[in-house]
Design a protein around this motif. Structure first.
Motif, PDB file in Angstrom:
ATOM      1  N   ILE A   1      10.820  27.699 -21.343  1.00  0.00           N
ATOM      2  CA  ILE A   1      10.862  28.793 -22.333  1.00  0.00           C
ATOM      3  C   ILE A   1       9.786  29.827 -21.995  1.00  0.00           C
ATOM      4  CG2 ILE A   1      10.461  29.383 -24.767  1.00  0.00           C
ATOM      5  CD1 ILE A   1      11.818  26.666 -25.453  1.00  0.00           C
ATOM      6  N   GLU A   2       8.599  29.349 -21.641  1.00  0.00           N
ATOM      7  CA  GLU A   2       7.517  30.279 -21.290  1.00  0.00           C
ATOM      8  C   GLU A   2       7.863  31.131 -20.078  1.00  0.00           C
ATOM      9  OE1 GLU A   2       3.622  27.912 -23.016  1.00  0.00           O
ATOM     10  OE2 GLU A   2       4.333  27.478 -21.005  1.00  0.00           O
ATOM     11  N   LEU A   3       8.643  30.545 -19.178  1.00  0.00           N
ATOM     12  CA  LEU A   3       9.064  31.299 -17.990  1.00  0.00           C
ATOM     13  C   LEU A   3      10.118  32.338 -18.316  1.00  0.00           C
ATOM     14  CD1 LEU A   3       9.255  28.481 -15.323  1.00  0.00           C
ATOM     15  CD2 LEU A   3       8.021  30.635 -15.086  1.00  0.00           C
ATOM     16  N   GLY A   4      10.641  32.299 -19.525  1.00  0.00           N
ATOM     17  CA  GLY A   4      11.648  33.282 -19.920  1.00  0.00           C
ATOM     18  C   GLY A   4      13.062  32.891 -19.534  1.00  0.00           C
ATOM     19  N   GLN A   5      13.222  31.683 -19.000  1.00  0.00           N
ATOM     20  CA  GLN A   5      14.572  31.267 -18.584  1.00  0.00           C
ATOM     21  C   GLN A   5      15.471  30.982 -19.784  1.00  0.00           C
ATOM     22  OE1 GLN A   5      14.621  28.311 -15.518  1.00  0.00           O
ATOM     23  NE2 GLN A   5      14.351  30.021 -14.136  1.00  0.00           N
ATOM     24  N   TYR A   6      14.879  30.511 -20.848  1.00  0.00           N
ATOM     25  CA  TYR A   6      15.614  30.198 -22.073  1.00  0.00           C
ATOM     26  C   TYR A   6      14.766  30.635 -23.258  1.00  0.00           C
ATOM     27  CZ  TYR A   6      17.943  27.177 -18.718  1.00  0.00           C
ATOM     28  OH  TYR A   6      18.604  26.710 -17.607  1.00  0.00           O
ATOM     29  N   ASP A   7      15.422  30.842 -24.397  1.00  0.00           N
ATOM     30  CA  ASP A   7      14.665  31.121 -25.618  1.00  0.00           C
ATOM     31  C   ASP A   7      14.473  29.853 -26.449  1.00  0.00           C
ATOM     32  OD1 ASP A   7      14.505  33.805 -25.015  1.00  0.00           O
ATOM     33  OD2 ASP A   7      16.402  34.277 -26.010  1.00  0.00           O
ATOM     34  N   HIS A   8      15.442  28.933 -26.315  1.00  0.00           N
ATOM     35  CA  HIS A   8      15.420  27.721 -27.140  1.00  0.00           C
ATOM     36  C   HIS A   8      15.744  26.498 -26.290  1.00  0.00           C
ATOM     37  CE1 HIS A   8      16.202  31.023 -29.865  1.00  0.00           C
ATOM     38  NE2 HIS A   8      17.420  31.167 -29.357  1.00  0.00           N
ATOM     39  N   ALA A   9      15.241  25.353 -26.718  1.00  0.00           N
ATOM     40  CA  ALA A   9      15.614  24.097 -26.063  1.00  0.00           C
ATOM     41  C   ALA A   9      15.853  23.041 -27.131  1.00  0.00           C
ATOM     42  CB  ALA A   9      14.525  23.647 -25.105  1.00  0.00           C
ATOM     43  N   ILE A  10      16.894  22.273 -26.913  1.00  0.00           N
ATOM     44  CA  ILE A  10      17.140  21.095 -27.746  1.00  0.00           C
ATOM     45  C   ILE A  10      16.613  19.922 -26.938  1.00  0.00           C
ATOM     46  CG2 ILE A  10      18.918  19.650 -28.794  1.00  0.00           C
ATOM     47  CD1 ILE A  10      20.762  22.200 -28.707  1.00  0.00           C
ATOM     48  N   VAL A  11      15.509  19.333 -27.391  1.00  0.00           N
ATOM     49  CA  VAL A  11      14.944  18.199 -26.661  1.00  0.00           C
ATOM     50  C   VAL A  11      15.344  16.927 -27.390  1.00  0.00           C
ATOM     51  CG1 VAL A  11      12.833  17.020 -25.972  1.00  0.00           C
ATOM     52  CG2 VAL A  11      13.002  19.504 -25.749  1.00  0.00           C
ATOM     53  N   SER A  12      16.102  16.089 -26.714  1.00  0.00           N
ATOM     54  CA  SER A  12      16.604  14.895 -27.382  1.00  0.00           C
ATOM     55  C   SER A  12      16.291  13.670 -26.540  1.00  0.00           C
ATOM     56  CB  SER A  12      18.114  15.038 -27.612  1.00  0.00           C
ATOM     57  OG  SER A  12      18.535  14.135 -28.592  1.00  0.00           O
ATOM     58  N   GLY A  13      15.614  12.700 -27.143  1.00  0.00           N
ATOM     59  CA  GLY A  13      15.231  11.474 -26.438  1.00  0.00           C
ATOM     60  C   GLY A  13      15.884  10.276 -27.091  1.00  0.00           C
ATOM     61  N   GLY A  14      16.462   9.410 -26.276  1.00  0.00           N
ATOM     62  CA  GLY A  14      17.096   8.233 -26.861  1.00  0.00           C
ATOM     63  C   GLY A  14      17.177   7.066 -25.914  1.00  0.00           C
ATOM     64  N   ASP A  15      17.097   5.883 -26.459  1.00  0.00           N
ATOM     65  CA  ASP A  15      17.364   4.651 -25.720  1.00  0.00           C
ATOM     66  C   ASP A  15      17.864   3.609 -26.702  1.00  0.00           C
ATOM     67  OD1 ASP A  15      17.041   4.301 -22.828  1.00  0.00           O
ATOM     68  OD2 ASP A  15      15.048   5.169 -23.137  1.00  0.00           O
ATOM     69  N   MET A  16      18.693   2.714 -26.192  1.00  0.00           N
ATOM     70  CA  MET A  16      19.253   1.663 -27.037  1.00  0.00           C
ATOM     71  C   MET A  16      18.588   0.325 -26.738  1.00  0.00           C
ATOM     72  SD  MET A  16      22.834   1.199 -24.965  1.00  0.00           S
ATOM     73  CE  MET A  16      23.429  -0.147 -25.970  1.00  0.00           C
ATOM     74  N   LEU A  17      18.683  -0.570 -27.708  1.00  0.00           N
ATOM     75  CA  LEU A  17      18.259  -1.949 -27.461  1.00  0.00           C
ATOM     76  C   LEU A  17      19.417  -2.608 -26.713  1.00  0.00           C
ATOM     77  CD1 LEU A  17      15.763  -3.619 -28.349  1.00  0.00           C
ATOM     78  CD2 LEU A  17      17.190  -4.591 -30.124  1.00  0.00           C
ATOM     79  N   SER A  18      19.119  -3.241 -25.593  1.00  0.00           N
ATOM     80  CA  SER A  18      20.207  -3.820 -24.794  1.00  0.00           C
ATOM     81  C   SER A  18      19.755  -5.144 -24.213  1.00  0.00           C
ATOM     82  CB  SER A  18      20.560  -2.874 -23.649  1.00  0.00           C
ATOM     83  OG  SER A  18      19.445  -2.750 -22.783  1.00  0.00           O
ATOM     84  N   GLU A  19      20.733  -5.933 -23.818  1.00  0.00           N
ATOM     85  CA  GLU A  19      20.403  -7.183 -23.141  1.00  0.00           C
ATOM     86  C   GLU A  19      19.580  -6.889 -21.886  1.00  0.00           C
ATOM     87  OE1 GLU A  19      23.683  -9.275 -21.331  1.00  0.00           O
ATOM     88  OE2 GLU A  19      22.592 -11.185 -21.433  1.00  0.00           O
ATOM     89  N   PHE A  20      19.895  -5.777 -21.254  1.00  0.00           N
ATOM     90  CA  PHE A  20      19.203  -5.392 -20.015  1.00  0.00           C
ATOM     91  C   PHE A  20      17.692  -5.306 -20.228  1.00  0.00           C
ATOM     92  CE2 PHE A  20      17.567  -2.678 -16.752  1.00  0.00           C
ATOM     93  CZ  PHE A  20      18.347  -2.899 -15.634  1.00  0.00           C
ATOM     94  N   VAL A  21      17.282  -4.516 -21.222  1.00  0.00           N
ATOM     95  CA  VAL A  21      15.831  -4.331 -21.399  1.00  0.00           C
ATOM     96  C   VAL A  21      15.176  -5.536 -22.064  1.00  0.00           C
ATOM     97  CG1 VAL A  21      15.725  -1.803 -21.335  1.00  0.00           C
ATOM     98  CG2 VAL A  21      16.084  -2.939 -23.513  1.00  0.00           C
ATOM     99  N   VAL A  22      15.886  -6.168 -23.000  1.00  0.00           N
ATOM    100  CA  VAL A  22      15.272  -7.325 -23.674  1.00  0.00           C
ATOM    101  C   VAL A  22      15.009  -8.433 -22.650  1.00  0.00           C
ATOM    102  CG1 VAL A  22      15.555  -9.100 -25.442  1.00  0.00           C
ATOM    103  CG2 VAL A  22      16.291  -6.761 -25.928  1.00  0.00           C
ATOM    104  N   SER A  23      16.007  -8.738 -21.819  1.00  0.00           N
ATOM    105  CA  SER A  23      15.814  -9.812 -20.827  1.00  0.00           C
ATOM    106  C   SER A  23      14.719  -9.427 -19.830  1.00  0.00           C
ATOM    107  CB  SER A  23      17.123 -10.105 -20.099  1.00  0.00           C
ATOM    108  OG  SER A  23      17.557  -8.966 -19.379  1.00  0.00           O
ATOM    109  N   GLY A  24      14.650  -8.157 -19.490  1.00  0.00           N
ATOM    110  CA  GLY A  24      13.633  -7.708 -18.537  1.00  0.00           C
ATOM    111  C   GLY A  24      12.229  -7.835 -19.091  1.00  0.00           C
ATOM    112  N   PHE A  25      12.029  -7.333 -20.307  1.00  0.00           N
ATOM    113  CA  PHE A  25      10.689  -7.432 -20.902  1.00  0.00           C
ATOM    114  C   PHE A  25      10.332  -8.887 -21.231  1.00  0.00           C
ATOM    115  CE2 PHE A  25      11.052  -2.813 -21.487  1.00  0.00           C
ATOM    116  CZ  PHE A  25       9.786  -2.422 -21.092  1.00  0.00           C
ATOM    117  N   GLN A  26      11.363  -9.706 -21.562  1.00  0.00           N
ATOM    118  CA  GLN A  26      11.093 -11.142 -21.741  1.00  0.00           C
ATOM    119  C   GLN A  26      10.627 -11.756 -20.429  1.00  0.00           C
ATOM    120  OE1 GLN A  26      10.670 -12.697 -24.410  1.00  0.00           O
ATOM    121  NE2 GLN A  26      12.336 -12.569 -25.913  1.00  0.00           N
ATOM    122  N   SER A  27      11.231 -11.344 -19.305  1.00  0.00           N
ATOM    123  CA  SER A  27      10.834 -11.925 -18.015  1.00  0.00           C
ATOM    124  C   SER A  27       9.394 -11.547 -17.671  1.00  0.00           C
ATOM    125  CB  SER A  27      11.796 -11.503 -16.900  1.00  0.00           C
ATOM    126  OG  SER A  27      11.527 -10.177 -16.463  1.00  0.00           O
TER     127      SER A  27
END
Lengths: 382, 206
Positions: free
Chosen positions: A159-185
């Motif tokens: 935005i500061e560079l003037g390329q855009y006036d607005h940004a929609i910043v959206s962050g997301g992650d789900m709870l999954s077997e993938f991450v639960v098993s990984g952090f458990q390991s």
């Protein structure tokens, strides 16, 4: 140029909008509960997952053309946009922050309708962008647990560079077997709800959430003046120490915070409140305490919001920024849930109960993540 | 601010090249896990941690090695890394899924799981080369030079970096590429290249 956050949304087990999530946090309610569901992990564990009723409330369906995570993103962005006047879409960029995206699509157990190609993060982001008829190709940041702050910093830069006036910043992650098993390991998951900075902390609780901030150079876009805050500065660094453990000395975090303060042209003493990372692993919390002590910030009121939301990975930097800004606007600070007795070698001023404050002008939000990365953003009240 | 490309490397199934010169040829003969190790030995690198890394990290690591041979030492907090990537950590993701596919033979491994994020390759580069500046991993279908140029230039303007490693590193089971550029705001007479850094910087022709 001044860049502002003018509207936001959080969808998590604590509620489907920012107001509901904030109300839960200030009431001391946590989204973390015992999860006894073998689709996540063979044994019960503590985590923050949306239940069937919560999914129904926001019309999340397994028969949808969108994945569960995409539906969370779409809900979150739609709600955030409803709190602003119309954006000129030609001047609007979508910045997506996620660590694992639609990782569930790669599982042999996935039974839904969506093509596995959408496990590619760019493809997922384009799917979301097309739902809002945004003409520009979205930007996707995948920087482990600092992704959310990386996305905010990126939006501000463009935005500061003037390329855009607005940004929609959206962050997301789900709870999954993938991450639960990984952090458990990694033996990183606590066998009770996480306790950031507490002497008895035993590790993280994972969570799922999505958060959206509408970032713009035009503060008049907010429907309510009270929603507006200024994004003053942001910086990132690396510990150059270990890919899955923070440095013992906190050098990387110190560097990111110091640079963010320098950019904002303020000093550590100007910060009124710190929304820290506080995952409740022994090493992370200790590293943060050492870094804040070395920065002369150990007296500044600080909390971790992980006790409410769990660690939401790519969503964390965004949803925790939103709650941090909300505290600034409401002139109150929320207790750091799960904390009772100091458990770090350097003192921190961990907030133990909800309290009203006279004013709050500058807040610091920090995150740290796998790969040794750290990020710091300074917000200012309007 | 005047920014220059001071070095370039590219690793593909065909070959490894540095600054327009062939370093090691592969002619698509060997898969990356063999070609990468051959390149590691050819460059006489002594870094046992290399063998623990997944393919994406090995690719980024070897590309950086080719890029920085002329640098004796640098001030790590004046160095940033900004990379593009498409397939994230797909190869390690699949490996992790294999380890949890069977409930009677459930063996998720931390040594695999820690590589299931694309930015870990930046972390490995930071550890090896003592880089403590910003490191950001953007997802993109292919190398988006205009975006990388814009972002990197702004980073130099805002934070007074001396160097930034940028480019596109991607690994999937059927294709890989590691294309890196060393951009600098400092004069270095030992640098193999001195070319202007602009939005067409990846159209470099030797």
């Amino acid at each position: 140029m001044e860049v502002y956050s003018v509207a936001d949304n959080i969808v998590s087990p604590l509620g489907a909008d920012t107001a509901a999530n904030y109300k839960a946090c200030r009431g001391g309610i946590s989204g973390i509960a015992k999860v006894d569901d073998s689709t996540y992990y063979p044994e019960p564990f503590y985590g923050a997952a949306l239940n069937a009723d919560q999914k129904k409330t926001i019309h999340i369906s397994e028969e949808s053309d969108f994945t569960f995570l995409e539906q969370l993103f779409i809900h979150s962005i739609s709600d955030a946009l409803s709190h602003t006047h119309d954006l000129d879409k030609k001047r609007t960029l979508l910045v997506v922050s996620t660590t694992k995206g639609n990782i569930d699509l790669l599982s042999d157990n996935y039974k839904g309708l969506v093509d596995k190609k959408r496990s590619e993060l760019m493809t997922m982001a384009r799917t979301i962008a097309s739902q809002f008829e945004l003409p520009h190709s979205p930007i996707v940041v995948s920087n482990a647990c600092i992704s959310g702050l990386s996305a905010i910093i990126t939006a501000k830069k463009l935005i500061e560079l003037g390329q855009y006036d607005h940004a929609i910043v959206s962050g997301g992650d789900m709870l999954s077997e993938f991450v639960v098993s990984g952090f458990q390991s990694l033996k990183a998951i606590s066998d009770e709800p996480c306790r950031p900075y507490d002497t008895r902390r035993k590790g993280i609780s994972l969570g799922e959430a999505c958060g959206t901030m509408i970032i713009t150079r035009d503060a008049e876009l907010a429907k309510e003046k009270k929603q507006v805050s200024r994004i003053l500065s942001g910086s990132q660094s690396n510990d150059a120490n270990h890919i899955s453990g923070p440095s013992r000395t906190g050098e990387g975090l110190k560097l990111a915070v110091q640079r963010a303060l320098n950019q904002a042209d303020i000093t550590a003493r100007d910060i009124d409140y710190i929304s820290a990372h506080g995952t409740a692993t022994v090493f992370n919390d200790e590293m943060e305490a050492i870094a804040f002590d070395a920065l002369g910030m150990s007296n500044i009121p600080l909390n971790s919001l992980k006790g409410y939301f769990g660690h939401t990975l790519g969503a964390a930097g965004v949803i925790e920024s939103i709650i941090a800004i909300k505290q600034m606007r409401e002139n109150e600070l929320i207790a750091s849930k799960g904390f009772q007795a100091a458990g770090t070698s350097k003192d921190l001023n961990v907030i133990t109960e909800m309290n009203a404050i006279g004013g709050c002008e500058y807040i610091l939000k920090t995150t740290s993540g796998f790969g040794g990365c750290n990020a710091a953003v300074v917000y200012k009240s309007i | 601010m005047k920014l220059q490309i001071q070095a370039h490397s590219i690793i593909t199934p065909a070959s490894a090249q540095a600054n327009g010169e062939l370093v090691l040829s592969n002619d698509r003969k060997h898969p990356f896990n063999l070609f990468g190790k051959e390149l590691y030995r050819y460059l006489s690198i002594q870094y046992p941690k290399f063998f623990k890394m997944d393919e994406l990290c090995q690719l980024a690591f070897l590309g950086t090695e080719l890029l920085t041979t002329h640098i004796e030492n640098w001030n790590g907090d004046k160095v940033a890394i900004v990379l593009g990537n498409r397939s994230a950590s797909l190869s390690s993701d699949k490996r992790h899924y294999q380890s949890i596919a069977d409930r009677d033979n459930y063996f998720p491994s931390p040594a695999v799981f820690v590589y299931t994020l694309p930015n870990i390759m930046l972390g490995e580069m930071c550890i090896r080369y003592k880089i403590t500046g910003e490191n950001t991993c953007f997802m993109m279908d292919r190398m988006d030079a205009v975006f990388l140029y814009t972002y990197v230039r702004q980073l130099f303007e805002e934070e007074q970096y001396h160097y930034c490693i940028t480019g596109f590193v991607n690994y999937s089971d059927d294709a890989y590429v590691g294309e890196l550029y060393l951009v600098s705001s400092q004069k270095n007479t030992n640098a193999p290249l001195s070319r202007g850094f602009d939005k067409n910087f990846n159209q470099i022709i030797f």
